[in-house]
Scaffold this motif. Structure first.
Motif, PDB file in Angstrom:
ATOM      1  N   VAL A  24     -70.243 -27.646   9.085  1.00 40.26           N
ATOM      2  CA  VAL A  24     -71.377 -28.505   8.879  1.00 40.26           C
ATOM      3  C   VAL A  24     -72.442 -27.622   8.446  1.00 40.26           C
ATOM      4  N   GLY A  25     -73.240 -28.194   7.400  1.00 45.19           N
ATOM      5  CA  GLY A  25     -74.474 -27.504   6.850  1.00 45.19           C
ATOM      6  C   GLY A  25     -73.958 -26.399   5.645  1.00 45.19           C
ATOM      7  N   GLY A  27     -75.796 -24.197   3.624  1.00 47.28           N
ATOM      8  CA  GLY A  27     -76.725 -23.188   3.326  1.00 47.28           C
ATOM      9  C   GLY A  27     -75.888 -21.849   2.891  1.00 47.28           C
ATOM     10  N   GLY A  56     -79.156 -24.439   0.797  1.00 48.01           N
ATOM     11  CA  GLY A  56     -80.331 -24.587   2.003  1.00 48.01           C
ATOM     12  C   GLY A  56     -81.356 -23.840   1.651  1.00 48.01           C
ATOM     13  N   VAL A  58     -82.162 -20.989   0.442  1.00 50.61           N
ATOM     14  CA  VAL A  58     -82.213 -20.040  -0.680  1.00 50.61           C
ATOM     15  C   VAL A  58     -82.375 -21.028  -2.214  1.00 50.61           C
ATOM     16  N   VAL A  63     -86.361 -19.837  -1.496  1.00 53.21           N
ATOM     17  CA  VAL A  63     -86.211 -18.122  -0.900  1.00 53.21           C
ATOM     18  C   VAL A  63     -85.748 -17.536  -1.720  1.00 53.21           C
ATOM     19  N   VAL A  65     -85.693 -14.175  -2.819  1.00 48.48           N
ATOM     20  CA  VAL A  65     -85.553 -12.726  -2.619  1.00 48.48           C
ATOM     21  C   VAL A  65     -84.487 -12.236  -1.807  1.00 48.48           C
ATOM     22  N   SER A 166     -74.438 -36.373   4.188  1.00 43.94           N
ATOM     23  CA  SER A 166     -73.861 -36.675   5.277  1.00 43.94           C
ATOM     24  C   SER A 166     -74.345 -35.618   6.461  1.00 43.94           C
ATOM     25  N   ASN A 281     -94.993 -17.562  -0.916  1.00 45.51           N
ATOM     26  CA  ASN A 281     -94.537 -17.751   0.389  1.00 45.51           C
ATOM     27  C   ASN A 281     -95.587 -18.032   1.405  1.00 45.51           C
ATOM     28  N   THR A 334     -87.470 -23.401   6.382  1.00 37.64           N
ATOM     29  CA  THR A 334     -87.094 -23.328   7.835  1.00 37.64           C
ATOM     30  C   THR A 334     -86.579 -21.895   8.455  1.00 37.64           C
ATOM     31  N   ARG A 335     -87.197 -21.243   9.316  1.00 37.94           N
ATOM     32  CA  ARG A 335     -86.895 -19.985   9.471  1.00 37.94           C
ATOM     33  C   ARG A 335     -86.016 -19.811  10.859  1.00 37.94           C
TER      34      ARG A 335
END
Ligand SMILES: Cc1cc2nc3c(=O)[nH]c(=O)nc-3n(C[C@H](O)[C@H](O)[C@H](O)COP(=O)(O)OP(=O)(O)OC[C@H]3O[C@@H](n4cnc5c(N)ncnc54)[C@H](O)[C@@H]3O)c2cc1C
Length: 501
Positions: A24-25, A27, A56, A58, A63, A65, A166, A281, A334-335
């Motif tokens: 699920v996810g 990234g 995700g 990246v 993001v 780098v 989803s 950033n 999102t960190r």
């Protein structure tokens, strides 16, 4: 928030599909998990993603780098992470980085040339650090990576079924065993049943509802405790900006402070794969990226301040005179929000004492300067929930305390732990074991076959003993004054002083 409650009527949920491994996810952690499971022989994998693409932070969060992949002349983070770059290197202009053959090099001309890229030259900021040398750190174009990540999945279409748009909402639990996930889609609420579930949502969307223990956020001083909405400026000359900073360090410092004042939060231009584009950033302090209020604030506040930031950039820096808004990342940066309290919780002590783990799944050079960015071992138990079985949690929500999380939830560690989770799930399914009882030696051997360096593994040692020799010769990077001090005063409070971000 209103104090009222609505009770949802009970309803039957159609089972959309069944599989051996459900990720699920999608990234950097989830994408790696699905690919690694397929390459480990699993033929029945589902990858579920709330958006329409993979990567995700990246790809969608810009993001762009990936830092600290090497230490001295050895590339510690290989496997799927290095495969991204092997693919991107074939696309003209898609990435900028010191080549693998140059890492560890101290040639002043090369150091100057790559000094303009983030973390491509070792910082040597603290007493006792190794002399400045080239580090494998890669700046890349996110849209090319998006396409390559699709291709990697499509190459395994015999094993991986993809569900985009989803949104996984809830684990299906049988006692303390995870048996699948309920998700929302344009077709309504549905379920997927699975033998092993990998929660790679980054925010513990599945494990936080499973009964597994977890922590919320880090404390106020951490990098993890900030949100962002990255945007990019075009029409710039990054080389000229870099030279200007070298020539006028005072003016450069004043510029960065001025930029922060214009925005009302920390904001900083960072080199990209192109000389004409930089990514902006930003860090909105004390925001939980899984809270509606913080998410909404970050989106609107950032966009509201982009023109002011650009005006100031054009006015303050000659190299930015023609800067314009190139684009805004499609998704929030999102960190960190939740952190697993897994079977092992990583702490700063693992960096200060070079902990060794029987169940090591990643040997990761990092941004942590206590051990001079040297490789630290990440154990399987850091992605294994307590109490709940058949659920794994790689990626930025893994098990680490409020200090260590800042060093182990960057892109490389998300890829590494994702790759390991995928292999572990495949091995558990093949052997009829569980996430808790999986044969970890088998997992480690398959990871080595998948080009992951691991310490004390005889297959890896036979392939290349020079990694262990380097780590031994350089005392795991524990020669810095900082490491010495950290070891003398090893308590949580003291180690907090060693944060850098
Ligand atoms: C602004 C910013 C700057 C950073 N700078 C750097 C840097 O310079 N270098 C570096 O290495 N790291 C950096 N990081 C950290 C790094 O980018 C992340 O920690 C890492 O990319 C996270 O990977 P992940 O796969 O764990 O999570 P994510 O990238 O968040 O991936 C989670 C995926 O799951 C999907 N998802 C989430 N919830 C659900 C759900 N319920 N159902 C279905 N799908 C779901 C998401 O859409 C996403 O695709 C930065 C992070 C940010 C935000």
């Amino acid at each position: 928030m209103s104090a009222k409650t609505y009770f949802e009527p009970q309803s039957a949920i159609p089972v959309y599909d069944e599989c051996d491994v459900l990720v699920v996810g999608g990234g950097s952690a989830g994408h790696s998990a699905a690919i690694a499971a397929a390459r480990a022989g699993c033929k029945n994998i589902i990858l579920m993603e709330r958006y329409g693409y993979f990567g995700g932070d990246v790809t969608g969060g810009y993001v762009i780098v990936v830092p600290n992949l090497s230490w001295y002349n050895k590339s510690f983070i290989r496997g799927l992470q290095e495969e991204w770059f092997t693919r991107l290197a074939k696309i003209p202009g898609a990435m900028r980085a010191p080549s693998l053959k140059d890492i560890g090099c101290t040639d002043p001309a090369l150091l100057h040339m790559y000094g303009q890229l983030t973390d491509a030259v070792s910082r040597a900021t603290f007493e006792g650090c190794k002399p400045k040398q080239l580090v494998r750190s890669v700046a890349f174009e996110p849209n090319f990576l998006k396409i390559e990540m699709d291709k990697m999945l499509l190459e395994h279409s015999d094993s991986i079924r993809i569900l985009c748009h989803s949104w996984g909402t809830k684990p299906i639990m049988e006692g303390d065993v995870c048996r699948g996930v309920i998700f929302e889609s344009k077709e309504g609420r549905k379920a997927v049943l699975a033998k092993v579930v990998i929660d790679a949502t980054g925010d513990g969307d599945i494990y936080t509802r499973s009964g597994a223990p977890y922590q919320t956020l880090s404390d106020g001083a951490t990098r993890s405790n900030t949100t962002a909405l990255v945007w990019r400026a075009g029409g710039i000359d990054w080389n000229a900006f870099y030279e200007w900073q070298q020539q006028y360090p005072e003016a450069a410092r004043a510029f960065r402070t001025g930029l922060m004042e214009r925005g009302g939060y920390r904001i900083s231009p960072i080199a990209s794969n192109s000389n004409e584009i930089c990514w902006m950033n930003n860090w909105h302090a004390n925001r939980d990226c899984a809270k509606i209020e913080a998410q909404t604030y970050t989106e609107l506040k950032t966009r509201d301040t982009i023109y002011a930031a650009l005006d100031y950039m054009r006015e303050a820096v000659p190299a930015f005179r023609n800067a314009y808004l190139y684009d805004i990342a499609p998704q929030l940066g999102t960190r960190c929000s939740k952190r697993l309290t897994g079977e092992y919780v990583m702490t700063a002590n693992d960096f200060a004492f070079a902990s060794q783990f029987e169940d090591v799944i990643a040997w990761s050079s990092t941004i942590c300067q206590i051990n001079d960015c040297g490789p630290v071992e990440i154990p399987y138990r850091a992605i294994l929930p307590q109490k709940v079985d058949n659920l794994l949690a790689p990626g930025r929500h893994l098990s680490a305390d409020a200090v260590a999380i800042d060093w182990v939830n960057l892109i490389p560690q998300c890829v590494q732990t994702g790759q390991a989770a995928g292999v572990a799930a495949a091995v558990a399914v093949a052997d009829g074991t569980t996430a808790h009882t999986v044969n970890i030696k088998k997992v480690q051997d398959i990871l080595v076959e998948q080009d992951v360096p691991l310490p004390r593994n005889e297959l890896f040692h036979a392939k290349d003993p020079s990694y262990e020799e380097l780590v031994e010769e350089k005392h795991c990077g524990l020669y810095t004054a900082m490491a010495k001090k950290a070891r003398e005063e090893a308590d949580g409070e003291t180690l907090k002083k060693f944060r850098q971000w």
